[in-house]
Design an enzyme around this catalytic site. Sequence first.
Site, PDB file in Angstrom:
ATOM      1  N   ASP A 105       0.832  -1.206   0.000  1.00  0.00           N
ATOM      2  CA  ASP A 105       0.000   0.000   0.000  1.00  0.00           C
ATOM      3  C   ASP A 105       0.864   1.254   0.000  1.00  0.00           C
ATOM      4  OD1 ASP A 105      -2.257  -1.678   0.460  1.00  0.00           O
ATOM      5  OD2 ASP A 105      -1.652  -1.770   2.548  1.00  0.00           O
ATOM      6  N   SER A 120       2.107   6.795   0.409  1.00  0.00           N
ATOM      7  CA  SER A 120       1.332   5.890   1.237  1.00  0.00           C
ATOM      8  C   SER A 120      -0.079   5.953   0.700  1.00  0.00           C
ATOM      9  CB  SER A 120       1.375   6.336   2.692  1.00  0.00           C
ATOM     10  OG  SER A 120       0.409   5.650   3.414  1.00  0.00           O
ATOM     11  N   ARG A 121      -0.581   4.819   0.208  1.00  0.00           N
ATOM     12  CA  ARG A 121      -1.892   4.867  -0.438  1.00  0.00           C
ATOM     13  C   ARG A 121      -3.018   4.942   0.575  1.00  0.00           C
ATOM     14  NH1 ARG A 121      -0.423   0.074  -4.392  1.00  0.00           N
ATOM     15  NH2 ARG A 121       1.567   0.973  -5.009  1.00  0.00           N
ATOM     16  N   VAL A 122      -2.683   4.763   1.871  1.00  0.00           N
ATOM     17  CA  VAL A 122      -3.721   4.925   2.877  1.00  0.00           C
ATOM     18  C   VAL A 122      -3.856   6.402   3.223  1.00  0.00           C
ATOM     19  CG1 VAL A 122      -4.327   4.400   5.248  1.00  0.00           C
ATOM     20  CG2 VAL A 122      -3.514   2.599   3.744  1.00  0.00           C
TER      21      VAL A 122
END
Lengths: 205, 504
Positions: free
Chosen positions: B339, B364-366
């Site tokens: 992620d 950070s894909r979150v």
Amino acid sequence: MAEQTQHQTALDGDEQQVGALYAKALLGAAGGKTDEIVSQLEAVVTECLDRFPALEQAFGSPNIAQEEKEAMLDRIFGGKLDRLLLNFIKVLCRRGRAESLRAVQVTASMLRDEQLGRLHVQVTSALVLDDAQRSAIRAQLKTAFGKDAVLEESTDAALLGGIVLRIGDKVYDGSVLGKMQQLRQSVLSGVQRSMRSNFDALISS
Amino acid sequence: MKFNSDEIASVIQKEIETFESKMDVREVGTVLEVSDGIARVYGLSGVMSGEMVQFPSGVIGLAFNLEENSVGVIILGDYLTISEGDEVKSLGKLLSVPVGDGVIGRVLDPLGNPLDGRGPVESTEQRPVEVIAAGVAERQPVHEPLQTGLKCVDAMTPIGRGQRELIIGDRKTGKTAVAIDAILNQKDTGVKCFYVAIGQKDSSVALVIEALRKYGAMDYTTVIVSGASTPAPLQYIAPYSGTAMAEHFMFNGQHALIVYDDLSKQAVAYRQLSLLMRRPPGREAFPGDVFYCHSRLLERSSKLSKELGGGSLTALPIIETLEGEVSAYIPTNVISITDGQIYLQPDLFFSGIRPAMNAGISVSRVGGAAQIKAMKKVAGGLRLDLASFRELEAFAQLGTDLDPATQARLDRGYRMVELLKQSQYAPLSVYDQIMSIYAATRGFMDDIPVKSVRDFEAKYLQFMRDRKNDIITKLKDTNDLTAEVEAGIRAGLDEFKKGYKPVA
């Protein structure tokens, strides 16, 4: 190493497949004489090929003409082997599959056992079995598997007592040695468990 | 200390009395050949893929390849004790490792055997090494932050509990250091940490363990070691067994963090096994399922739903690149699975920017979901600002005259970069980070010389802790940068700056 010779199957996958194919055909063609053909084939392998490896090489060699091979086969086996089996070996040579002869023999006797509902069992015991024991084992196997057992016996004094049966890839260990090993494992793990649970009780200051 | 022989005798007696002998029925095969870490076995016709088998010497193996006439077994132990013709028996179970509180603080091998000389692992529970990851219904989105204690990571590429964040970079760029700081920062948070060392020098693993001990992190950390000299099968299963131990906490509603150091070596071990097993080689000679090897591993890190206790497992896989080549096979695979990634660059590292994170390509894909509100407000545009600063900096190096506005942006950028530097083993609490970054982004450091920035930061944080503790408490209570807190921080900064003298 003795164990290994019990696996007679060729490990070359192709050869085994070819062998199975030809063995099926041979049994199909044999009709009423199946038992005779299978035992003769076994004799060819154990008495000729095993004793004279050069013969096996000659059958497989591409340097030797087909006519010569067939003449050779006639000279060696003519009259001694069933006509059908001799023809079968000639066909094998003609197709360039002479090296599969052993695989054919192994599969043929396996197929024959299957047809007759026979079960090959390797029995290892501490002492040589007597006839009463043999028949008891056979009867027990008959009730368990519903097949007639062919016992292949061997002895191993290290077992101390009892017997170990091996059917195919399954081992049924009823020996005293195996029981003692089991007991040893359970005592070891039991002591370990109680050492972990109440260490203090096992220690005297 | 002496053993009480009567007691032991009674234990043995009890065992013998309760001993029930059963007919031992086992499925067997014969070893045909043994080579580096693998064996080919004839027989075992009923064995299943992944099932454990045992050799006469007690060494355990796993059925890996099921072929028409033979079974390929990977040997988890000393393969030199095995010889042709040995009888192999199948155990009818899957490989499991001990799990639970007993493994915490221990140094273990991938089978769960202790390596630290502190006796057997005290655990009653076991967990299979290979399990299928939790499904969609069993999860919830990542929302709690996992603080790494590193300003650059927590501000720009925040990591949430249950996230998989890749740490990628060349050799000697501080990849392990980032992961170790993240572990150190989990002190007193209840997050259990697992450090899986795969194919590393035993000396560097010893250094890591030493650092963890020194900073008190071994109280909540387990180290799983399969060093460079251990056979490839053990290196291959090490991350799976570490994950099994960590998952136990996740499924019990707790939080865990696992570091795989590093997965490129695991891929190499897997390649070795696969090639010895004659599986067809693909790109870079890796087998076709090397992607699945990593994806099924990383997929096990998750944030569980409330019904399942809401536990989480956060993964920090590490990948070593060669000469910055991120488009090689394994790096692209793992980048696509995770992620987000923290990209560490050698030139930044050598110019003294440590951690050497490249803010432009680290993501950070979150994202903001894994930050507390106050951090979101303070660090919102930081990543983009830094990226535009890098651009501007390259332009300014041409030596052109700059207008005052551009010069001011450059100056702030230099200070920001300086502030994001952080020494090793010194993780900062998120509240300290907020106050530092607030000071820099709101221009309070613009008149401080660049070389004094870190000194300013340290003294300023100390000042706030000593004199303005009420502000910090308020920040902790609300987790938000309310007007009141912001005014308090501003007042504190003004007061501190009056008495601050930059270092010469």
